[in-house]
Design an enzyme around this catalytic site. Structure first.
Site, PDB file in Angstrom:
ATOM      1  CB  SER A  83      43.112  36.225 111.222  1.00 14.83           C
ATOM      2  OG  SER A  83      44.195  35.564 110.592  1.00 14.83           O
ATOM      3  CD  GLU A 129      37.688  28.773 111.610  1.00 13.86           C
ATOM      4  OE1 GLU A 129      37.125  29.010 112.694  1.00 13.86           O
ATOM      5  OE2 GLU A 129      37.210  29.120 110.509  1.00 13.86           O
ATOM      6  CB  THR A 130      43.397  27.309 116.677  1.00 11.89           C
ATOM      7  OG1 THR A 130      43.104  26.187 115.861  1.00 11.89           O
ATOM      8  CG2 THR A 130      43.656  26.852 118.100  1.00 11.89           C
ATOM      9  NE  ARG A 185      47.884  36.051 105.144  1.00 13.11           N
ATOM     10  CZ  ARG A 185      47.744  35.177 104.175  1.00 13.11           C
ATOM     11  NH1 ARG A 185      48.564  35.184 103.140  1.00 13.11           N
ATOM     12  NH2 ARG A 185      46.789  34.278 104.213  1.00 13.11           N
ATOM     13  N   GLY A 236      49.288  28.504 110.018  1.00 20.39           N
ATOM     14  CA  GLY A 236      49.314  27.331 109.161  1.00 20.39           C
ATOM     15  C   GLY A 236      48.499  27.518 107.906  1.00 20.39           C
ATOM     16  CE1 TYR A 266      48.976  19.975 108.046  1.00 20.25           C
ATOM     17  CE2 TYR A 266      48.840  17.941 109.304  1.00 20.25           C
ATOM     18  CZ  TYR A 266      48.556  19.284 109.169  1.00 20.25           C
ATOM     19  OH  TYR A 266      47.873  19.943 110.160  1.00 20.25           O
ATOM     20  CE  LYS A 322      51.036  21.516 110.714  1.00 24.08           C
ATOM     21  NZ  LYS A 322      50.943  22.955 110.964  1.00 24.08           N
ATOM     22  NE  ARG A 366      41.518  25.032 105.224  1.00 22.87           N
ATOM     23  CZ  ARG A 366      42.326  25.342 106.237  1.00 22.87           C
ATOM     24  NH1 ARG A 366      42.499  24.478 107.211  1.00 22.87           N
ATOM     25  NH2 ARG A 366      42.952  26.492 106.295  1.00 22.87           N
TER      26      ARG A 366
END
Ligand SMILES: NC(=O)c1ccc[n+]([C@@H]2O[C@H](COP(=O)([O-])OP(=O)(O)OC[C@H]3O[C@@H](n4cnc5c(N)ncnc54)[C@H](OP(=O)(O)O)[C@@H]3O)[C@@H](O)[C@H]2O)c1
Length: 279
Positions: free
Chosen positions: A67, A69-70, A92, A133, A183, A187, A218
């Protein structure tokens, strides 16, 4: 006479400055140019054969984060290229699609806090794509670690136990388990821990800023995107990348057979593969 001398000397200086400007600009453009385009032009031709062979193996895959963007572009790319006989979305929430192309998708709705209870959702897929993410701003520090480390790691474990041989992880530019930035550290940690699971093929993608018109607000990402979009209008960079290029690279790379079990694709590698393969 002195006026002519002055004119000549002024013109000389202007030409000199202009030459320096042109040389600097050319150097900048060459520096940021994608290397070795010939290599990938021929790859585009080979890709058709690879796709055909792959299709005949009737493989199945799952996508985490379809769901997002990527993830949504990875899904679109997979459907367009018809590589898998079965595609499962693990998320989910149930997603709805209007287009007929999406009608054969399988969806598994899971509770990521109790993933062990949903082990069956991860069974029997040959390939897994992870585009999951969140951000610290959205989920807080603990929430970010839960999603970007714990959910991703547990999903990879279940996928390995369920028989997946390939795992494709969308990570981030600068990922580094020793970083002092949370971050990048998270990762880097998840990248390394998944490697230890020992998939036959494990591809880590480290894109820079994703160039995408995100609905969600964002501000920091928006600012970075505006800056890099303007810059990438004149040349590609190692700092940013359009989402469709990432998706193309992830899908095309599934068909390739690198020498190493684990490979890391930095932003420029993703750009080269994504722009040139599977046109
Ligand atoms: N944004 C950038 O510039 C950038 C740059 C480099 C790397 N990356 C990394 O690339 C990956 C994909 O980024 P993106 O921008 O394409 O992702 P995105 O649009 O933010 O989508 C994230 C996906 O993760 C799911 N997700 C988020 N929180 C969840 C939770 N608590 N429980 C279950 N699912 C959850 C979302 O599901 P819902 O739709 O249900 O929320 C969605 O499918 C991320 O790992 C990101 O860190 C991003």
């Amino acid at each position: 006479m002195s006026v002519v001398k002055l004119l000549v000397s002024t013109l000389g200086k202007a030409t000199g400055i202009l030459t320096i400007v042109v040389v600097v600009l050319a150097a900048v453009l060459i520096y940021f140019e994608d290397p070795d385009p010939v290599k990938y032009t021929s790859m585009a031709e080979d890709m058709k054969t690879l796709e055909e062979n792959f299709r005949q193996q009737n493989k199945s895959c799952f996508i985490l984060g379809a769901s997002g963007e990527t993830g949504q572009v990875v899904l679109k790319e997979l459907l367009a290229r018809n590589l898998f006989s079965k595609i499962t979305l693990i998320g989910r929430r149930q997603l709805t699609f209007e287009d007929k192309a999406y009608e054969n998708l399988v969806q598994e709705v899971v509770d990521f806090e109790k993933l062990d209870d949903y082990a069956a959702a991860f069974q029997g897929h040959d390939v897994g794509y992870c585009c999951l993410g969140t951000t610290k701003a959205k989920a807080g520090t603990d929430g970010f670690i839960r999603v970007d480390h714990d959910y991703v790691m547990k999903s990879a474990e279940l996928a390995k136990a369920g028989g997946s041989t390939q795992f494709h992880l969308e990570s981030s530019r600068g990922a580094d388990k020793s970083s002092s930035f949370l971050y990048l550290k998270v990762k880097g940690q998840v990248e390394a821990e998944i490697e230890a699971l020992g998939f036959d093929r494990y591809a880590i993608y480290r894109p820079g800023v994703l160039l995408v018109d995100r609905q969600e607000s964002r501000p920091a990402e928006w600012l970075a995107r505006k800056f890099f979009s303007a810059f990438s209008a004149v040349s590609s960079t190692s700092m940013a990348i359009p989402v469709p290029v990432v998706a193309k690279a992830m899908v095309s790379n599934t068909l390739l057979q690198p020498e190493q079990k684990t490979e890391i694709l930095e932003n420029k590698d993703i750009a080269s593969l994504g722009k040139s393969a599977g046109k």
